[in-house]
Design a protein around this motif. Structure first.
Motif, PDB file in Angstrom:
ATOM      1  N   VAL A   1      -5.990  -0.926  -2.765  1.00 27.60           N
ATOM      2  CA  VAL A   1      -5.380  -0.854  -4.095  1.00 27.60           C
ATOM      3  C   VAL A   1      -4.296  -1.919  -4.239  1.00 27.60           C
ATOM      4  O   VAL A   1      -4.196  -2.592  -5.268  1.00 27.60           O
ATOM      5  CB  VAL A   1      -4.812   0.552  -4.344  1.00 27.60           C
ATOM      6  N   ALA A   2      -3.474  -2.104  -3.205  1.00 28.80           N
ATOM      7  CA  ALA A   2      -2.399  -3.092  -3.280  1.00 28.80           C
ATOM      8  C   ALA A   2      -2.964  -4.502  -3.398  1.00 28.80           C
ATOM      9  O   ALA A   2      -2.473  -5.318  -4.194  1.00 28.80           O
ATOM     10  CB  ALA A   2      -1.503  -2.984  -2.048  1.00 28.80           C
ATOM     11  N   ALA A   3      -4.008  -4.818  -2.610  1.00 29.74           N
ATOM     12  CA  ALA A   3      -4.598  -6.156  -2.666  1.00 29.74           C
ATOM     13  C   ALA A   3      -5.211  -6.428  -4.030  1.00 29.74           C
ATOM     14  O   ALA A   3      -5.030  -7.509  -4.613  1.00 29.74           O
ATOM     15  CB  ALA A   3      -5.651  -6.298  -1.567  1.00 29.74           C
ATOM     16  N   GLY A   4      -5.922  -5.458  -4.571  1.00 27.07           N
ATOM     17  CA  GLY A   4      -6.513  -5.652  -5.890  1.00 27.07           C
ATOM     18  C   GLY A   4      -5.479  -5.768  -6.974  1.00 27.07           C
ATOM     19  O   GLY A   4      -5.582  -6.616  -7.871  1.00 27.07           O
TER      20      GLY A   4
ATOM     21  N   ALA B   1     -10.787 -11.658 -11.707  1.00 25.93           N
ATOM     22  CA  ALA B   1     -10.336 -10.534 -12.534  1.00 25.93           C
ATOM     23  C   ALA B   1     -11.149  -9.281 -12.250  1.00 25.93           C
ATOM     24  O   ALA B   1     -10.595  -8.207 -11.972  1.00 25.93           O
ATOM     25  CB  ALA B   1     -10.422 -10.909 -14.011  1.00 25.93           C
ATOM     26  N   TRP B   2     -12.476  -9.395 -12.298  1.00 28.07           N
ATOM     27  CA  TRP B   2     -13.262  -8.172 -12.135  1.00 28.07           C
ATOM     28  C   TRP B   2     -13.335  -7.706 -10.686  1.00 28.07           C
ATOM     29  O   TRP B   2     -13.366  -6.495 -10.421  1.00 28.07           O
ATOM     30  CB  TRP B   2     -14.656  -8.314 -12.744  1.00 28.07           C
ATOM     31  N   THR B   3     -13.333  -8.626  -9.727  1.00 22.60           N
ATOM     32  CA  THR B   3     -13.377  -8.193  -8.334  1.00 22.60           C
ATOM     33  C   THR B   3     -12.070  -7.516  -7.909  1.00 22.60           C
ATOM     34  O   THR B   3     -12.085  -6.540  -7.145  1.00 22.60           O
ATOM     35  CB  THR B   3     -13.667  -9.374  -7.392  1.00 22.60           C
ATOM     36  N   SER B   4     -10.946  -8.014  -8.396  1.00 27.05           N
ATOM     37  CA  SER B   4      -9.672  -7.395  -8.036  1.00 27.05           C
ATOM     38  C   SER B   4      -9.530  -6.018  -8.686  1.00 27.05           C
ATOM     39  O   SER B   4      -9.052  -5.068  -8.045  1.00 27.05           O
ATOM     40  CB  SER B   4      -8.503  -8.300  -8.433  1.00 27.05           C
ATOM     41  N   ALA B   5      -9.958  -5.899  -9.953  1.00 23.44           N
ATOM     42  CA  ALA B   5      -9.932  -4.585 -10.595  1.00 23.44           C
ATOM     43  C   ALA B   5     -10.873  -3.620  -9.880  1.00 23.44           C
ATOM     44  O   ALA B   5     -10.547  -2.438  -9.678  1.00 23.44           O
ATOM     45  CB  ALA B   5     -10.321  -4.710 -12.070  1.00 23.44           C
ATOM     46  N   ALA B   6     -12.026  -4.133  -9.467  1.00 27.32           N
ATOM     47  CA  ALA B   6     -12.969  -3.284  -8.731  1.00 27.32           C
ATOM     48  C   ALA B   6     -12.402  -2.862  -7.381  1.00 27.32           C
ATOM     49  O   ALA B   6     -12.635  -1.733  -6.919  1.00 27.32           O
ATOM     50  CB  ALA B   6     -14.290  -4.027  -8.535  1.00 27.32           C
ATOM     51  N   ALA B   7     -11.640  -3.740  -6.714  1.00 27.01           N
ATOM     52  CA  ALA B   7     -11.041  -3.393  -5.428  1.00 27.01           C
ATOM     53  C   ALA B   7     -10.076  -2.221  -5.566  1.00 27.01           C
ATOM     54  O   ALA B   7     -10.010  -1.342  -4.693  1.00 27.01           O
ATOM     55  CB  ALA B   7     -10.318  -4.603  -4.842  1.00 27.01           C
TER      56      ALA B   7
END
Length: 503
Positions: free
Chosen positions: A377-380, A345-351
């Motif tokens: 942005v798309a990957a996150g 959750a936090w790594t994808s939001a950070a990405a």
């Protein structure tokens, strides 16, 4: 989403295969397609709309913002209405309104009229979206079929989000921009036919009879509108008007909190929102929505207004985002399984935030930096869309999952509107004239790029703050797999996360 869900149908004769409910699934998929396709097709068209309607920048931002304000501000209200008067009935009324308003776009001759049309579309979306998840649940009795059905429906929305800018660019090359909005009418009709024919009316036992919290709904809507209008007033009207709007917004916020804490049947139970998993999930969703909306708006303006790309070429420029959104689904589940739900959750939001930061710092150097930002942005977004919503649902009691879904959508829409409003306000303040000038000079292009960088710094900072809040709240609570805190059995939560990630 366990078998104990209050939305579980009790009658016999429920479909035992997805193909048995294909008519209903087609209708529900059309609802999600409209929700995700609408703003994505409009983003690329904004410069064209601005030139055609001679719209100033501050007015142009409301072409997108009016939809998000109405949608986000009214979604919780219509979620409550649907729970009391029927999810299917509320959705059908909303779809009829959507078809009529979309068709009326052909009559639009000014930006003010278009803003009204967009606000009415947001109203229709608020009537259709909250009940769509509940109706999907009620089609089937087993968790496996429910998850597979949600995967089908959510995939339709994801495809709309991904291909919207590309479709918009090519349509604008051969047809007027009005076609993009009129196209919502046939989508609404497909949804109307599918839901009316394939979904049974709500049973009285499945509905609540508590009074609707109209006072709370009005106060909440005033807060949302005030947050978005205040910065625009500071640039386009006067500082005194902005301060007056800010005072009204703060007063409405205080009144909303007092009302929801004291009402016998509040529209929104604030104690549930404060739960660690719920608060963190909403924060991650807000960060992703804010960064994604800001990036989409800024990339469109930079490619067309600063670099002079035609709409079709600008649409091609967004293809890296489309490819990642469509091709990365198979990798989301293994990633979440490997690192865990909380870290995912936090790594994808950070990405998503890092992608926006890359564009802000390096975007003016050339398209390769823009492409890298779009990919990040798309990957996150692909991951956070699944795990943030899962955390919200896992942090709520089983009987509150429908309001949880409405909260997730509301957070996303409000963040989108704030991202557009903040970016548009900075551009209106720093760029002389309109950012959509038909024949921009070198000085005008440089001013647009400079203003985009300032807006990028602002939006990146706010999005990063949301990620930090999400991390702090998640660490203060228990893990999503803890059934004692979530109110949802851990095995069902895990299954939902993995299956949703494949959507």
């Amino acid at each position: 989403m366990s078998a104990r869900s209050p939305l579980s149908p009790r009658s016999t004769g429920d479909p035992t295969r997805l193909r048995d409910a294909w008519i209903a699934l087609a209708g529900l998929s059309a609802v999600f397609l409209f929700e995700m396709l609408d703003n994505s097709v409009l983003t690329v068209a904004l410069p064209t709309i601005g030139r055609d309607l001679a719209a100033p920048t501050a007015a142009l931002q409301w072409v997108s913002g009016a939809y998000s304000v109405a949608f986000g501000g009214l979604m919780l209200l219509f979620g409550s209405v649907a729970d009391r008067f029927g999810r299917r009935r509320t959705m059908l009324v909303g779809l009829v309104l959507l078809a009529l308003v979309s068709a009326s776009t052909v009559l639009v001759t000014s930006v003010e009229q278009l803003v009204v049309v967009r606000a009415l579309m947001g109203l229709a979306a608020a009537m259709t979206t909250p009940g769509s998840m509940a109706l999907t649940f009620r089609l089937f009795t087993g968790d496996d079929l429910r998850v597979r059905a949600l995967t089908v429906v959510s995939t339709a929305g994801l495809v709309g989000l991904a291909v919207g800018p590309t479709i918009s660019g090519f349509v604008l090359a051969v047809a007027p921009w009005q076609v993009l909005l009129v196209a919502n009418a046939p989508i609404a009709l497909v949804a109307l036919v599918g839901i009316r024919a394939g979904v049974r009316p709500d049973r009285p036992a499945d509905l609540h009879r508590e009074p609707v919290d109209l006072v709370g709904a009005v106060l909440g809507t005033v807060v949302v509108v005030g947050v978005l209008v205040t910065p625009t007033l500071a640039v386009t009207v006067s500082r005194s008007s902005a301060w007056a709007a800010a005072a009204v917004t703060v007063a409405a916020l205080v009144g909303f909190v007092v009302r929801e804490r004291s009402a016998r049947s509040p529209m929104l139970d604030l104690a549930l929102v404060a739960r660690p998993l719920v608060a963190s999930g909403l924060a991650y969703k807000a960060a992703a929505g804010l960064a994604t909306a800001g990036l989409s708006y800024m990339v469109t303006l930079q490619l067309q207004s600063a670099w002079g790309w035609p709409p079709a070429l600008a649409a091609i420029g967004t293809l890296p985002q489309v490819v990642v959104l469509l091709a990365s689904g198979r990798f989301v589940g293994p990633f979440v399984h490997r690192v865990g739900v909380e870290r995912a959750a936090w790594t994808s939001a950070a990405a998503v935030v890092v992608g926006l930061a890359v564009f802000t710092v390096l975007g003016r150097t050339g398209y390769p930096a823009v492409a890298v930002a779009l990919v990040l942005v798309a990957a996150g977004m692909r991951v956070v869309g699944a795990v943030a919503g899962n955390n919200v649902l896992a942090g709520l009691p089983a009987e509150r999952t429908s309001i949880g879904a409405a909260l997730v959508d509301t957070a996303s829409e409000l963040a989108t509107a704030v991202g557009i409003a903040a970016t548009g306000t900075v551009l209106a303040a720093l760029v002389p004239g309109s950012v959509t000038a038909a024949h921009p000079t070198a000085a005008h292009a440089a001013a647009v790029v400079g203003a985009i960088q300032v807006a990028g710094v602002l939006v990146t900072g706010v999005a990063a703050l949301f990620v930090g809040i999400g991390v702090a709240r998640a660490r203060s609570g228990s893990r999503p797999s803890d059934p004692a805190s979530s109110g949802t059995p851990a095995p069902a939560t895990t299954t939902t996360t993995q299956e949703s990630s494949r959507a």
